[in-house]
Write an enzyme that holds these catalytic residues in place. Sequence first.
Site, mmCIF file in Angstrom:
data_model
loop_
_atom_site.group_PDB
_atom_site.id
_atom_site.type_symbol
_atom_site.label_atom_id
_atom_site.label_comp_id
_atom_site.label_asym_id
_atom_site.label_seq_id
_atom_site.Cartn_x
_atom_site.Cartn_y
_atom_site.Cartn_z
ATOM 1 N N ARG A 164 17.806 13.256 -4.747
ATOM 2 C CA ARG A 164 18.315 14.080 -5.862
ATOM 3 C C ARG A 164 19.803 14.408 -5.665
ATOM 4 O O ARG A 164 20.254 15.518 -5.951
ATOM 5 C CB ARG A 164 17.525 15.390 -5.986
ATOM 6 N N SER A 238 11.343 19.784 -11.741
ATOM 7 C CA SER A 238 11.220 20.477 -10.449
ATOM 8 C C SER A 238 12.403 21.420 -10.277
ATOM 9 O O SER A 238 13.550 21.004 -10.425
ATOM 10 C CB SER A 238 11.220 19.478 -9.302
ATOM 11 N N GLU A 334 17.297 22.699 -7.452
ATOM 12 C CA GLU A 334 17.583 21.334 -7.893
ATOM 13 C C GLU A 334 18.532 21.309 -9.094
ATOM 14 O O GLU A 334 19.525 20.575 -9.075
ATOM 15 C CB GLU A 334 16.238 20.654 -8.194
HETATM 16 N N1 EPU Z 1 1.224 21.104 -4.878
HETATM 17 C C1 EPU Z 1 0.432 22.217 -4.783
HETATM 18 N N2 EPU Z 1 0.610 23.222 -5.686
HETATM 19 C C2 EPU Z 1 1.535 23.155 -6.676
HETATM 20 C C3 EPU Z 1 2.360 22.007 -6.775
HETATM 21 C C4 EPU Z 1 2.184 20.985 -5.854
HETATM 22 O O1 EPU Z 1 -0.419 22.331 -3.906
HETATM 23 O O2 EPU Z 1 1.640 24.098 -7.452
HETATM 24 C C5 EPU Z 1 1.015 19.986 -3.960
HETATM 25 C C6 EPU Z 1 0.346 18.823 -4.704
HETATM 26 O O3 EPU Z 1 -1.030 18.937 -4.734
HETATM 27 C C7 EPU Z 1 0.804 17.652 -3.889
HETATM 28 C C8 EPU Z 1 2.179 18.070 -3.391
HETATM 29 O O4 EPU Z 1 2.257 19.474 -3.517
HETATM 30 O O5 EPU Z 1 -0.029 17.460 -2.777
HETATM 31 C C9 EPU Z 1 3.304 17.398 -4.154
HETATM 32 O O6 EPU Z 1 3.176 17.638 -5.541
HETATM 33 P P1 EPU Z 1 3.547 16.527 -6.641
HETATM 34 O O7 EPU Z 1 2.876 15.239 -6.351
HETATM 35 O O8 EPU Z 1 3.318 17.154 -7.989
HETATM 36 O O9 EPU Z 1 5.077 16.229 -6.450
HETATM 37 P P2 EPU Z 1 6.311 17.191 -6.164
HETATM 38 O O10 EPU Z 1 6.742 16.972 -4.764
HETATM 39 O O11 EPU Z 1 5.983 18.586 -6.574
HETATM 40 C C10 EPU Z 1 8.090 15.395 -6.782
HETATM 41 C C11 EPU Z 1 9.353 15.358 -7.582
HETATM 42 C C12 EPU Z 1 9.034 15.224 -9.073
HETATM 43 C C13 EPU Z 1 8.254 13.933 -9.268
HETATM 44 C C14 EPU Z 1 6.993 13.966 -8.420
HETATM 45 C C15 EPU Z 1 6.277 12.630 -8.453
HETATM 46 C C16 EPU Z 1 11.029 16.640 -6.391
HETATM 47 C C17 EPU Z 1 11.843 17.883 -6.334
HETATM 48 N N3 EPU Z 1 10.137 16.557 -7.369
HETATM 49 O O12 EPU Z 1 7.401 16.588 -7.164
HETATM 50 O O13 EPU Z 1 10.263 15.124 -9.769
HETATM 51 O O14 EPU Z 1 7.907 13.756 -10.633
HETATM 52 O O15 EPU Z 1 7.332 14.223 -7.034
HETATM 53 O O16 EPU Z 1 7.016 11.670 -7.756
HETATM 54 O O17 EPU Z 1 11.233 15.749 -5.576
HETATM 55 C C18 EPU Z 1 11.924 16.413 -10.886
HETATM 56 O O18 EPU Z 1 12.708 16.086 -9.994
HETATM 57 O O19 EPU Z 1 12.284 17.141 -11.852
HETATM 58 C C19 EPU Z 1 10.538 15.979 -10.823
HETATM 59 C C20 EPU Z 1 9.610 16.382 -11.695
#
Ligand code: EPU
Length: 338
Positions: A164, A238, A334
């Site tokens: 990012r 995010s 972010e």
């Molecule tokens: N999780 C929780 N509770 C929550 C949210 C997440 O327990 O409320 C856990 C999920 O169950 C999972 C882990 O955290 O095990 C990661 O969650 P998720 O797969 O939703 O991905 P993320 O790390 O929250 C990142 C990116 C997103 C992208 C997704 C999919 C960043 C900052 N965010 O989110 O990007 O869509 O992975 O690749 O790296 C963005 O940058 O705006 C964005 C949406």
Amino acid sequence: MQIESGVSLKPYNSFGLPATANTLVRIGSDADVRRVVDHPVLGLAPKFVLGGGSNIILTRDMPQVVLKVEVVGMRLVEARPDAWIVEAGAGENWHAVVMWALAQGFPGLENLALIPGTVGASPVQNIGAYGMELQDRFESLDAVDLRTGLGFTLTADRCAFGYRDSVFKQSLAGLCVITRVRFKLPRPWQPVLGYLELERKLVETGIAHPSAAQIADWVIAIRRAKLPDPAVLGNAGSFFKNPLVTPEQCRDIIGRDPEIVHYPMPDGSIKLAAGWMIDACGWKGKAIGEAAVFERQALVLVNRGGAIGSEVMTLARAIQTSVYGRFGIRLEMEPVVV
Ligand code: EPU
């Protein structure tokens, strides 16, 4: 070149935050940027480059000249034996370009379907999702220097892409306007299916060899299920980056919180799921004023209607304090705060 005064930015930021631009200029071409640079008044004024507004938090009215990038166009530049080179104007909607490229027979961006925002913003924050980052598909971009009005082209090695992050958030921040981006879509196409949720789709559907269009459909379905549509509920995706820690720090946290979601990175560091940590601190669904933590994904802050930038920032700081208190980790925001 149109120069507008007293323009509400509410429709131009996906969080739907209120703010007014004293002066707004719509940029339809490189020549428009040069006209601004050469303008006797605008040329000297501080400037702010606005893309799709999907990654900004507006906390005040903008005294700067807002340059709203509206450069359009999508085309195949070159059919190389190893890749399709496709170009899009910085003002094009990102998702529209992903779908256009797919429909034209140039797959390779499907994992990045439905990311809000414009093409011009995609290299700035090196957008990423479901196992792919913009830098994996980036060829080069055209930009215009806001000090000289001169155009230049940058290839990936000059963009300092990181998680990012890019040179456009660092040393070139505020200094140029990206006008066109070219993507390199490898031939033959290979699916990117390593992300857990996509692997789940393979199992659920029994489709072992999905097409690019099928992967786009899956990504769209996954995003719709857990991320709010900015057209319905204002948000900036995010809100925090997933923090990187050393294996020692991670072991320490696991000692106290064995459930913490974490991923080893190629460089030996460990990425922690910020959403999980915020969730674990009990923030899901909590609000300050009209700014709230999304019920289905704690990493996303939303505008329940009528939120103002300061409410969003107060909520963000409260979350940072609480995550630091429990995990000793400082979450980095972010979106860009203006
Ligand atoms: N999780 C929780 N509770 C929550 C949210 C997440 O327990 O409320 C856990 C999920 O169950 C999972 C882990 O955290 O095990 C990661 O969650 P998720 O797969 O939703 O991905 P993320 O790390 O929250 C990142 C990116 C997103 C992208 C997704 C999919 C960043 C900052 N965010 O989110 O990007 O869509 O992975 O690749 O790296 C963005 O940058 O705006 C964005 C949406």
